[in-house]
Motif scaffolding. Structure first.
Motif, PDB file in Angstrom:
ATOM      1  N   ASP A  54       2.971  10.768  -6.842  1.00 19.79           N
ATOM      2  CA  ASP A  54       3.943  11.350  -7.772  1.00 19.79           C
ATOM      3  C   ASP A  54       3.399  11.488  -9.190  1.00 19.79           C
ATOM      4  OD1 ASP A  54       5.812  11.562  -5.766  1.00 19.79           O
ATOM      5  OD2 ASP A  54       6.770   9.645  -6.221  1.00 19.79           O
ATOM      6  N   SER A  55       2.176  10.982  -9.419  1.00 26.87           N
ATOM      7  CA  SER A  55       1.592  11.037 -10.761  1.00 26.87           C
ATOM      8  C   SER A  55       0.786  12.316 -10.932  1.00 26.87           C
ATOM      9  CB  SER A  55       0.691   9.824 -10.995  1.00 26.87           C
ATOM     10  OG  SER A  55       0.017   9.936 -12.236  1.00 26.87           O
ATOM     11  N   PRO A  56       1.201  13.233 -11.811  1.00 24.05           N
ATOM     12  CA  PRO A  56       0.485  14.510 -11.956  1.00 24.05           C
ATOM     13  C   PRO A  56      -0.893  14.361 -12.582  1.00 24.05           C
ATOM     14  CG  PRO A  56       2.220  14.310 -13.608  1.00 24.05           C
ATOM     15  CD  PRO A  56       2.397  13.147 -12.668  1.00 24.05           C
ATOM     16  N   LYS A  57      -1.163  13.248 -13.266  1.00 25.60           N
ATOM     17  CA  LYS A  57      -2.452  13.057 -13.932  1.00 25.60           C
ATOM     18  C   LYS A  57      -3.474  12.353 -13.045  1.00 25.60           C
ATOM     19  CE  LYS A  57      -0.471  12.870 -18.594  1.00 25.60           C
ATOM     20  NZ  LYS A  57      -0.368  12.075 -19.845  1.00 25.60           N
ATOM     21  N   SER A  58      -3.066  11.911 -11.871  1.00 20.59           N
ATOM     22  CA  SER A  58      -3.960  11.155 -11.009  1.00 20.59           C
ATOM     23  C   SER A  58      -4.920  12.069 -10.252  1.00 20.59           C
ATOM     24  CB  SER A  58      -3.154  10.327 -10.008  1.00 20.59           C
ATOM     25  OG  SER A  58      -4.006   9.666  -9.097  1.00 20.59           O
ATOM     26  N   SER A  59      -6.141  11.564 -10.024  1.00 25.09           N
ATOM     27  CA  SER A  59      -7.087  12.264  -9.155  1.00 25.09           C
ATOM     28  C   SER A  59      -6.983  11.760  -7.727  1.00 25.09           C
ATOM     29  CB  SER A  59      -8.518  12.076  -9.669  1.00 25.09           C
ATOM     30  OG  SER A  59      -8.873  10.705  -9.689  1.00 25.09           O
ATOM     31  N   HIS A  60      -6.055  10.827  -7.485  1.00 19.14           N
ATOM     32  CA  HIS A  60      -5.721  10.313  -6.151  1.00 19.14           C
ATOM     33  C   HIS A  60      -6.932   9.661  -5.478  1.00 19.14           C
ATOM     34  CE1 HIS A  60      -2.088  12.562  -6.901  1.00 19.14           C
ATOM     35  NE2 HIS A  60      -2.787  13.672  -7.010  1.00 19.14           N
ATOM     36  N   ASP A  61      -7.590   8.816  -6.248  1.00 27.28           N
ATOM     37  CA  ASP A  61      -8.771   8.106  -5.777  1.00 27.28           C
ATOM     38  C   ASP A  61      -8.553   6.609  -5.971  1.00 27.28           C
ATOM     39  OD1 ASP A  61     -11.856   8.427  -5.095  1.00 27.28           O
ATOM     40  OD2 ASP A  61     -11.701   6.918  -6.672  1.00 27.28           O
ATOM     41  N   PHE A  62      -8.967   5.817  -4.982  1.00 25.49           N
ATOM     42  CA  PHE A  62      -8.769   4.369  -5.098  1.00 25.49           C
ATOM     43  C   PHE A  62      -9.503   3.808  -6.317  1.00 25.49           C
ATOM     44  CE2 PHE A  62      -7.572   4.622  -0.567  1.00 25.49           C
ATOM     45  CZ  PHE A  62      -6.430   3.844  -0.594  1.00 25.49           C
TER      46      PHE A  62
ATOM     47  N   LEU B 150       0.827  -1.205   0.000  1.00 20.88           N
ATOM     48  CA  LEU B 150       0.000   0.000   0.000  1.00 20.88           C
ATOM     49  C   LEU B 150       0.862   1.256   0.000  1.00 20.88           C
ATOM     50  CD1 LEU B 150      -2.704   1.514   0.296  1.00 20.88           C
ATOM     51  CD2 LEU B 150      -2.486   1.238   2.778  1.00 20.88           C
ATOM     52  N   ILE B 151       1.880   1.283   0.834  1.00 22.79           N
ATOM     53  CA  ILE B 151       2.753   2.458   0.900  1.00 22.79           C
ATOM     54  C   ILE B 151       3.408   2.722  -0.445  1.00 22.79           C
ATOM     55  CG2 ILE B 151       4.881   3.350   1.938  1.00 22.79           C
ATOM     56  CD1 ILE B 151       4.052   1.894   4.527  1.00 22.79           C
ATOM     57  N   GLU B 152       3.899   1.667  -1.093  1.00 24.18           N
ATOM     58  CA  GLU B 152       4.531   1.814  -2.411  1.00 24.18           C
ATOM     59  C   GLU B 152       3.552   2.394  -3.424  1.00 24.18           C
ATOM     60  OE1 GLU B 152       5.804  -2.081  -3.362  1.00 24.18           O
ATOM     61  OE2 GLU B 152       7.448  -2.119  -1.902  1.00 24.18           O
ATOM     62  N   GLN B 153       2.325   1.883  -3.425  1.00 21.27           N
ATOM     63  CA  GLN B 153       1.346   2.326  -4.413  1.00 21.27           C
ATOM     64  C   GLN B 153       0.871   3.750  -4.155  1.00 21.27           C
ATOM     65  OE1 GLN B 153       0.589   0.599  -7.234  1.00 21.27           O
ATOM     66  NE2 GLN B 153       2.285  -0.645  -6.453  1.00 21.27           N
ATOM     67  N   LEU B 154       0.741   4.126  -2.905  1.00 22.68           N
ATOM     68  CA  LEU B 154       0.315   5.487  -2.603  1.00 22.68           C
ATOM     69  C   LEU B 154       1.387   6.505  -2.970  1.00 22.68           C
ATOM     70  CD1 LEU B 154      -1.518   4.981   0.810  1.00 22.68           C
ATOM     71  CD2 LEU B 154      -2.558   5.545  -1.390  1.00 22.68           C
ATOM     72  N   ILE B 155       2.638   6.162  -2.747  1.00 20.25           N
ATOM     73  CA  ILE B 155       3.738   7.066  -3.132  1.00 20.25           C
ATOM     74  C   ILE B 155       3.783   7.201  -4.650  1.00 20.25           C
ATOM     75  CG2 ILE B 155       6.241   7.334  -3.160  1.00 20.25           C
ATOM     76  CD1 ILE B 155       6.277   6.052  -0.369  1.00 20.25           C
ATOM     77  N   ARG B 156       3.633   6.074  -5.354  1.00 16.06           N
ATOM     78  CA  ARG B 156       3.614   6.118  -6.828  1.00 16.06           C
ATOM     79  C   ARG B 156       2.480   6.995  -7.325  1.00 16.06           C
ATOM     80  NH1 ARG B 156       0.482   4.497 -10.367  1.00 16.06           N
ATOM     81  NH2 ARG B 156      -0.767   3.341  -8.843  1.00 16.06           N
ATOM     82  N   ASP B 157       1.294   6.838  -6.722  1.00 18.20           N
ATOM     83  CA  ASP B 157       0.146   7.625  -7.156  1.00 18.20           C
ATOM     84  C   ASP B 157       0.330   9.102  -6.834  1.00 18.20           C
ATOM     85  OD1 ASP B 157      -2.870   7.749  -7.932  1.00 18.20           O
ATOM     86  OD2 ASP B 157      -2.783   8.725  -5.970  1.00 18.20           O
TER      87      ASP B 157
END
Length: 441
Positions: free
Chosen positions: A243-251, A234-241
């Protein structure tokens, strides 16, 4: 069953003697629960003007968030974080008063995690994934092997231990609890397309053509917003997300689609972990996110045998208990008799010479003489005057209904003063009555 699942404690139905496996084990003891409770719930209209949706009263004496927190405690998960944001005062106050029994000396705790710009000075919680990301230091400090992500605004009873056991048995990176729904209704959900082994092959948000369950073409698996992760993953995936400028940061929109393609994601049917099936043997889950659905779920509680069993001593619903006297019914005259029929009446209530049918009276409600209340929900500290008639009405906390008022008899008349739902349920708040001396909590 593998040793890594810990010990399995069995509970038994008093009536049938059938065993009920309950996974209070090393799995639940090594799990941190993150409850997302920051949403307003705007479809509840004025009912959430001054409180977040998880703080809305439900079931006669509870608040919505009590159900997910009770699931955690009953499952053996006693390290919990509650992420708050929208108008959280009453929610925080309720948690402080009602959930302080967890013992820090035994590494049990409930952390309240308001949006506080922990990562950046110009960013509040931007999405469900970001709410968890901004509290990664707290998750790390828990030293737990697993994290369960939970929504704080649904009504259900679930043993998260069974979901954790499923997660470990499948050697999953992520597991999702899913509700079986008709294909036609699945368009309103995030839907899982799965293989015969339960592995998620695709995830689509509100699809026009939802994928069906293998072998059951009329049903789809809808995500309940309940996720289990291995903590490091989970920690790895949240950090990756993050850092993504196109993400809306939603599961649902960002993380799950990426993980389905690249990692081991499995779906568990809610039937496998639901506690206390209804009379129709269907798992009970309600999203009381509209005035109509809130009223309908409340009215279900008045049935002789409701689908949601709140009298289950093996899986109690915990809440803040006010110190109030017993409910009281007074007067026994032909035109002035205090009675309540098919009704839930909480402590501190007085029904004085009036009739109440198929309704819920929350704590400290007063119904004065010659009134008739039917199919209605009266939240705490409501005071009903004399000669009042209410039918299919929700009355918000601390309202004072004046003598002679009739609501629910003439919808067009009600629309001029109150909020009327599409199905004809009338919501009455203190502001609508001109009672603005204080804010409703």
């Amino acid at each position: 069953m593998s040793v890594e699942l810990g010990y399995l404690r069995r509970k038994y139905h008093v009536a049938t003697g059938d065993p009920e496996p309950r996974f209070v084990s090393r799995l639940t003891k090594s799990t941190y629960a993150m409850v997302l409770a920051g949403g307003r719930g705007s479809r509840l209209h004025e009912l959430t003007d001054w409180r977040a949706k998880p703080a809305v009263p439900f079931g006669g004496k509870f608040r919505i968030i009590d159900f997910v927190l009770s699931n955690c405690v009953n499952s053996g998960i006693r390290r919990i974080g509650v992420a708050t944001q929208y108008k959280a005062h009453s929610l925080i106050q309720h948690i402080q008063r009602g959930w302080s029994f967890l013992n820090g000396q035994f590494n049990e705790y409930l952390d309240i995690l308001p949006a506080q710009q922990r990562v950046s000075e110009d960013q509040w919680y931007r999405g469900t994934a970001d709410a968890v990301f901004q509290n990664l230091d707290i998750i790390r400090a828990s030293n737990c092997d697993f994290v369960v992500i939970l929504a704080g605004d649904h009504i259900y009873k679930m043993d998260y231990g069974k979901l954790l056991a499923f997660h470990v048995e499948k050697k999953a990176d992520m597991s999702v609890a899913c509700l079986e729904v008709p294909v036609a209704d699945a368009r309103a959900f995030g839907v899982m397309g799965i293989g015969t082994d339960g592995r998620v092959l695709e995830f689509v948000e509100k699809p026009e053509h939802p994928p069906s369950i293998p072998g059951n073409p009329d049903k789809s698996l809808a995500s309940m917003g309940i996720y289990v992760f291995n903590t490091r993953f989970l920690i790895e995936q949240l950090i990756r997300d993050a850092d993504s400028p196109k993400s809306s940061h939603d599961f649902g929109k960002d993380l799950i689609p990426h993980m389905v393609t690249n990692y081991r994601v499995f779906a568990q049917n809610f039937e496998e972990s639901c506690v206390g099936m209804g009379a129709d043997k269907k798992p009970y889950w309600r999203d009381v996110g509209t005035i109509d659905s809130y009223w309908e779920a409340s009215m279900e509680m008045t049935k002789v045998i409701p689908d949601l069993n709140m009298y289950d001593q093996e899986w109690p619903i915990w809440t803040y208990q006010e110190q109030l006297p017993p409910a009281k019914f007074v007067f026994d005259e032909p035109e002035r008799r205090g009675v309540a029929i098919d009704t839930l009446v909480s402590g501190g209530c007085i029904v004085s010479g009036s009739t109440v049918r198929r309704s819920l009276l929350f704590s400290d409600v007063r119904v004065n003489s010659y009134s008739c209340i039917e199919d209605s929900v009266l939240l705490p500290k409501v005071d009903i005057g004399r000669h009042v008639t209410l039918k299919r009405v929700i009355v918000d906390k601390e309202c004072r209904i004046p003598d002679g008022l009739e609501v629910g008899l003439d919808i067009e008349k009600d629309r001029k003063h109150f909020h009327v739902s599409p199905n004809g349920i009338t919501l009455v708040t203190a502001e609508m009555l001109g009672q603005t001396g204080h804010r409703i909590r």
